[in-house]
Scaffold this motif. Structure first.
Motif, PDB file in Angstrom:
ATOM      1  N   THR A  88     -35.189  58.635  -0.773  1.00  0.00           N
ATOM      2  CA  THR A  88     -33.845  59.079  -0.425  1.00  0.00           C
ATOM      3  C   THR A  88     -32.822  58.798  -1.522  1.00  0.00           C
ATOM      4  OG1 THR A  88     -32.068  58.854   1.216  1.00  0.00           O
ATOM      5  CG2 THR A  88     -33.449  56.931   0.877  1.00  0.00           C
ATOM      6  N   THR A  89     -31.749  59.600  -1.562  1.00  0.00           N
ATOM      7  CA  THR A  89     -30.661  59.444  -2.540  1.00  0.00           C
ATOM      8  C   THR A  89     -29.368  59.186  -1.771  1.00  0.00           C
ATOM      9  OG1 THR A  89     -30.401  61.861  -2.516  1.00  0.00           O
ATOM     10  CG2 THR A  89     -31.689  60.952  -4.302  1.00  0.00           C
ATOM     11  N   PRO A  90     -29.201  57.941  -1.249  1.00  0.00           N
ATOM     12  CA  PRO A  90     -28.105  57.684  -0.313  1.00  0.00           C
ATOM     13  C   PRO A  90     -26.709  57.701  -0.932  1.00  0.00           C
ATOM     14  CG  PRO A  90     -29.329  55.662  -0.755  1.00  0.00           C
ATOM     15  CD  PRO A  90     -30.062  56.765  -1.430  1.00  0.00           C
ATOM     16  N   SER A  91     -26.571  57.414  -2.221  1.00  0.00           N
ATOM     17  CA  SER A  91     -25.225  57.337  -2.794  1.00  0.00           C
ATOM     18  C   SER A  91     -24.552  58.696  -2.848  1.00  0.00           C
ATOM     19  CB  SER A  91     -25.276  56.747  -4.202  1.00  0.00           C
ATOM     20  OG  SER A  91     -25.258  55.354  -4.135  1.00  0.00           O
ATOM     21  N   HIS A  92     -25.320  59.712  -3.199  1.00  0.00           N
ATOM     22  CA  HIS A  92     -24.776  61.069  -3.328  1.00  0.00           C
ATOM     23  C   HIS A  92     -25.976  62.002  -3.258  1.00  0.00           C
ATOM     24  CE1 HIS A  92     -22.514  64.347  -5.725  1.00  0.00           C
ATOM     25  NE2 HIS A  92     -21.908  64.224  -4.571  1.00  0.00           N
ATOM     26  N   GLN A  93     -26.316  62.380  -2.047  1.00  0.00           N
ATOM     27  CA  GLN A  93     -27.561  63.121  -1.853  1.00  0.00           C
ATOM     28  C   GLN A  93     -27.612  64.366  -2.737  1.00  0.00           C
ATOM     29  OE1 GLN A  93     -28.752  66.136  -0.224  1.00  0.00           O
ATOM     30  NE2 GLN A  93     -30.884  65.458  -0.312  1.00  0.00           N
ATOM     31  N   PHE A  94     -28.768  64.563  -3.356  1.00  0.00           N
ATOM     32  CA  PHE A  94     -28.932  65.766  -4.146  1.00  0.00           C
ATOM     33  C   PHE A  94     -29.697  66.787  -3.335  1.00  0.00           C
ATOM     34  CE2 PHE A  94     -30.837  68.748  -6.994  1.00  0.00           C
ATOM     35  CZ  PHE A  94     -29.797  69.038  -7.838  1.00  0.00           C
ATOM     36  N   PRO A  95     -29.194  67.994  -3.135  1.00  0.00           N
ATOM     37  CA  PRO A  95     -27.953  68.563  -3.660  1.00  0.00           C
ATOM     38  C   PRO A  95     -26.776  68.547  -2.678  1.00  0.00           C
ATOM     39  CG  PRO A  95     -29.324  70.328  -2.828  1.00  0.00           C
ATOM     40  CD  PRO A  95     -30.037  69.039  -2.516  1.00  0.00           C
ATOM     41  N   MET A  96     -26.947  68.008  -1.465  1.00  0.00           N
ATOM     42  CA  MET A  96     -25.898  68.189  -0.450  1.00  0.00           C
ATOM     43  C   MET A  96     -24.627  67.385  -0.737  1.00  0.00           C
ATOM     44  SD  MET A  96     -27.105  70.495   1.478  1.00  0.00           S
ATOM     45  CE  MET A  96     -26.071  70.495   2.949  1.00  0.00           C
ATOM     46  N   GLY A  97     -24.762  66.299  -1.509  1.00  0.00           N
ATOM     47  CA  GLY A  97     -23.573  65.522  -1.850  1.00  0.00           C
ATOM     48  C   GLY A  97     -23.130  64.554  -0.772  1.00  0.00           C
ATOM     49  N   VAL A  98     -23.952  64.420   0.271  1.00  0.00           N
ATOM     50  CA  VAL A  98     -23.634  63.496   1.368  1.00  0.00           C
ATOM     51  C   VAL A  98     -23.760  62.047   0.898  1.00  0.00           C
ATOM     52  CG1 VAL A  98     -24.434  62.660   3.613  1.00  0.00           C
ATOM     53  CG2 VAL A  98     -24.579  65.105   3.058  1.00  0.00           C
ATOM     54  N   THR A  99     -22.833  61.194   1.297  1.00  0.00           N
ATOM     55  CA  THR A  99     -23.005  59.761   1.092  1.00  0.00           C
ATOM     56  C   THR A  99     -23.436  59.149   2.419  1.00  0.00           C
ATOM     57  OG1 THR A  99     -21.353  59.690  -0.636  1.00  0.00           O
ATOM     58  CG2 THR A  99     -21.879  57.606   0.437  1.00  0.00           C
ATOM     59  N   MET A 100     -24.576  58.464   2.384  1.00  0.00           N
ATOM     60  CA  MET A 100     -25.119  57.937   3.628  1.00  0.00           C
ATOM     61  C   MET A 100     -24.263  56.779   4.126  1.00  0.00           C
ATOM     62  SD  MET A 100     -28.985  56.537   4.322  1.00  0.00           S
ATOM     63  CE  MET A 100     -29.826  58.037   3.823  1.00  0.00           C
ATOM     64  N   PRO A 101     -23.742  56.871   5.373  1.00  0.00           N
ATOM     65  CA  PRO A 101     -22.906  55.778   5.877  1.00  0.00           C
ATOM     66  C   PRO A 101     -23.746  54.571   6.287  1.00  0.00           C
ATOM     67  CG  PRO A 101     -23.031  57.577   7.473  1.00  0.00           C
ATOM     68  CD  PRO A 101     -23.860  57.991   6.300  1.00  0.00           C
TER      69      PRO A 101
END
Lengths: 461, 461
Positions: free
Chosen positions: A241-254
């Motif tokens: 997972t890419t929690p800081s800035h999901q690639f490509p959606m740009g979501v930051t995981m809370p």
């Protein structure tokens, strides 16, 4: 004694000492002068050629320093016992050009792989480099398998201070880029592991897992990142997972979703989370969220990161922080491996980190991206129908324009010479949000922002 | 407006501008001053604090250059929109020491892995480095997958001229060390490949093949290198060999055996030879034999080499020359990979090769090894019963002393504090020549040669 047949030309452009030097090199290369054979004494040479002593001395000194000849004290000069093959290649090499010369860069570069290196601190980097080369002869010898101590210590400090990672330097493994490190990591994970990959997500991690012959499950992304219920039902045991800035959606995981993920990992044998801290270096507006790794009490998070986006794509230093169990496995199966990163570059990077250059550089580049992002979003949102999302961090965001289909948006942009990518191209099984593009601004010159936006306005009229 | 509560101390050691700078950094870090907030104007600050304009100007300039604050023309100074997380790590990192500090080097180093780097041209290397860093900003961006053109062109020239390799730069793949490149190569070879490995031979290649889950057959070495009849009967399809200076036997494969091997490879579908040109850089007494690759008309030889022994172990640049069929396969399956070698180091190495530094360095180191070898052989052969073989190249040879068993030779040497390795430790299925040790002299200081030989004389009395 060796018989010399040579006439030096005092009027030639080539100095006489060099004519003499070249003569001997040819004689040795061709085998006329053989290993161990003695050269005429300097005195004899002077007399024979009718040249000054300094001419002969310079030529002999050159031959010695180049390794063709050895001086033996009180005896003379001998052709050295060491031979290098020198042949002329059958076919001369036809040099290739770099790809950069071959393929032109697009005028408006919206690629998500682009990174701005305009502010790279050449003089500091170069100064560190010079000091390291001169002052550390031991760096020529074999280094440590996991990466040299200086770099791991500096990384440990930095990741602790800026990312909330909790580790000891002994848990860190340094390697030549993320792909290499991913390959290495896959070989450490349980043999029966099933990999959950973000969908949409990175193409390269899909490739690496598939290439290693390991089973994978695409898991959908919702507004909080990787869906834990979908992860549960996928039967996967390792979640990437890419929690800081999901690639490509740009979501930051809370924080809530992070806890859920950690609980999932702690809840089954052999479960792990690979936390790719992609784009964590750049956050805008909101305070960054510390790494999941620092919240993990069960030893189930592998933290991975790289300097390829935060410093420069050509710097091939990636790192991972292994939990105890995997560290043991790494040590037991990698007895023969050596670090894949140049020790010089490791040493330079260690000082770049520990002496504060890196943090300063990040702040400077981060500011640049921040300004660019603001200007670009403002320009794009002034286009009828356009809205932007996922822009809280990193150097890309999503753009949605419901007036056209994704295909039509791309086609019209291409008509203006602008290459973009549609969100659907990052999907495996998921259905992409319609009319949505992925916009990278790392490679977009400040001056071009309004120009590019103007062209898109025309294209999407 | 932002309310400032600060008293500067004009008598403190820290200059006033720095006190002011630090105050603002703390305010920003702690969140008291938030993103986008405006700092007091310089004039207001001067008046408020009663300090000179230059104090405030210096502090603001520092804040700007460090990226905490942005200057907007005709408006003022604003806290930048970009944020970095800064926390104190829960546990301070406990720095580790390097392994070099932890384990002492033996006084007499007969390891075959040791390389003498005493003659490394620091100043040339460092000068090239500096020029490359300053003059090539494009090297910060993504490089070519197979390695940058400049390095591949230089390698092509060098391998053609000095090793008789016939290739185009486009066939060369550069990677971070031999182990990485071996892993990559294995993934290109046919799925049903069976690997013939030299016995005795390198431990690391056995490890790599086994680790990749590929079947392997140890094939014995005779006086001419890998036995082709044994290779035939092993059923293997890919033969890995070190023809220049077999490790550890020290055999140089003569032309006849090379032809036999090439015929074997051409004689069946999917057959390949991996020619590891190990130790080809150093030949003593006899002219080096050109690489098999240059004699291969069928496109079945993969030539591999590295700078780890010829320049320095810490330089992680290895290379392979792929025949057409494998090159196509490489291109088809490695679409996502990036080169694993730093582009700076590639550029430095390219110039090191093409500007003649490398050839000069090889001659110099070759001479050093040549002298050392002669002295060491003379000293060892003066010991009762000792004879030396396999010493025609490289930086190791075999020593046989039939007066004792291998075990006893090692035990007695160890009693004098000398660590050596027995030939049998490199055998899988083969029976090693009795009473034989493998002697590396790359790490043995010139001065220590007679001393070490004297101690062995005592040990083997």
């Amino acid at each position: 004694m060796y018989n010399i047949t040579l006439l030096l030309d005092p009027r030639a452009k080539t100095p006489m000492y060099e004519q003499l030097y070249r003569y001997f090199v040819e004689e040795i290369r061709s085998g006329h002068l053989r290993q161990g054979e003695k050269l005429p004494s300097k005195r004899a040479m002077c007399a024979h050629l009718g040249v000054s002593r300094s001419t002969v001395e310079t030529a002999y000194a050159l031959l010695c320093s180049e390794g063709y000849v050895n001086a033996r004290a009180k005896s003379g000069f001998y052709v050295s016992g060491f031979v290098m093959l020198e042949t002329m290649p059958a076919l001369p090499c036809r040099p290739i050009m770099t790809e950069i010369q071959r393929t032109e860069r697009p005028e408006f570069d919206f690629s998500t792989a682009s990174v701005d290196t305009g502010g790279f601190p050449y003089s500091s980097w170069s100064k560190l480099n010079k000091e390291v080369v001169y002052s550390s002869p031991e760096l020529l010898q074999i280094g440590e398998r996991q990466g040299d101590a200086a770099l791991r210590n500096a990384l440990c400090e930095f990741l602790g201070e800026y990312r909330g990672v909790k580790c000891a330097p002994g848990q860190i493994v340094v390697g030549a880029g993320m792909e290499y490190l991913s390959m290495l990591l896959l070989s450490l994970l349980p043999e029966n592991a099933v990999f959950a990959l973000e969908d949409p997500g990175y193409a390269s991690i899909y490739h690496t897992v598939r290439h290693a012959g390991r089973p994978l499950r695409p898991v959908p992304i919702d507004a909080h990142g990787m869906s834990v219920s979908e992860l549960e039902s996928s039967g996967a045991t390792v979640a990437y997972t890419t929690p800081s800035h999901q690639f490509p959606m740009g979501v930051t995981m809370p924080a809530g979703r992070r806890s859920e993920l950690l609980r999932w990992a702690a809840g089954g044998d052999g479960r792990y989370i690979i936390e790719d801290d992609y784009d964590s270096e750049f956050r805008y507006g909101l305070r960054p969220v510390p790494a999941m790794q620092g919240m993990d009490a069960a030893g189930r998070v592998i933290y991975v990161g790289t300097f390829s986006r935060s410093v420069a794509p050509s710097i091939r230093i990636a790192y991972m922080v292994l939990p105890e169990a995997l560290l043991e496995r790494y040590r037991s199966i990698n007895g023969f491996s050596r670090s894949t990163v140049s020790r010089y570059e490791q040493a330079v990077m260690a000082r770049f980190l520990s002496e504060g250059f890196y943090a300063r550089y990040l702040r400077r580049v981060g500011n640049l991206y921040s300004r660019r992002r603001e200007a670009l979003i403002a320009a794009l949102e002034s286009i009828d129908g356009v809205r932007v999302s996922g822009s809280g961090g990193g150097i890309h965001f999503l753009l949605t324009n419901p007036r056209f289909s994704e295909h039509e948006l791309l086609r019209r942009a291409a008509g203006q010479g602008i290459a973009l990518r549609g969100l659907s191209s990052f999907c495996r099984e998921c259905v992409a949000e319609p009319s949505t593009l992925v916009v990278g601004y790392g490679g977009l010159d400040d001056k071009k922002i309004s120009q590019a936006a103007e062209m898109l306005r025309l294209a999407w009229k």
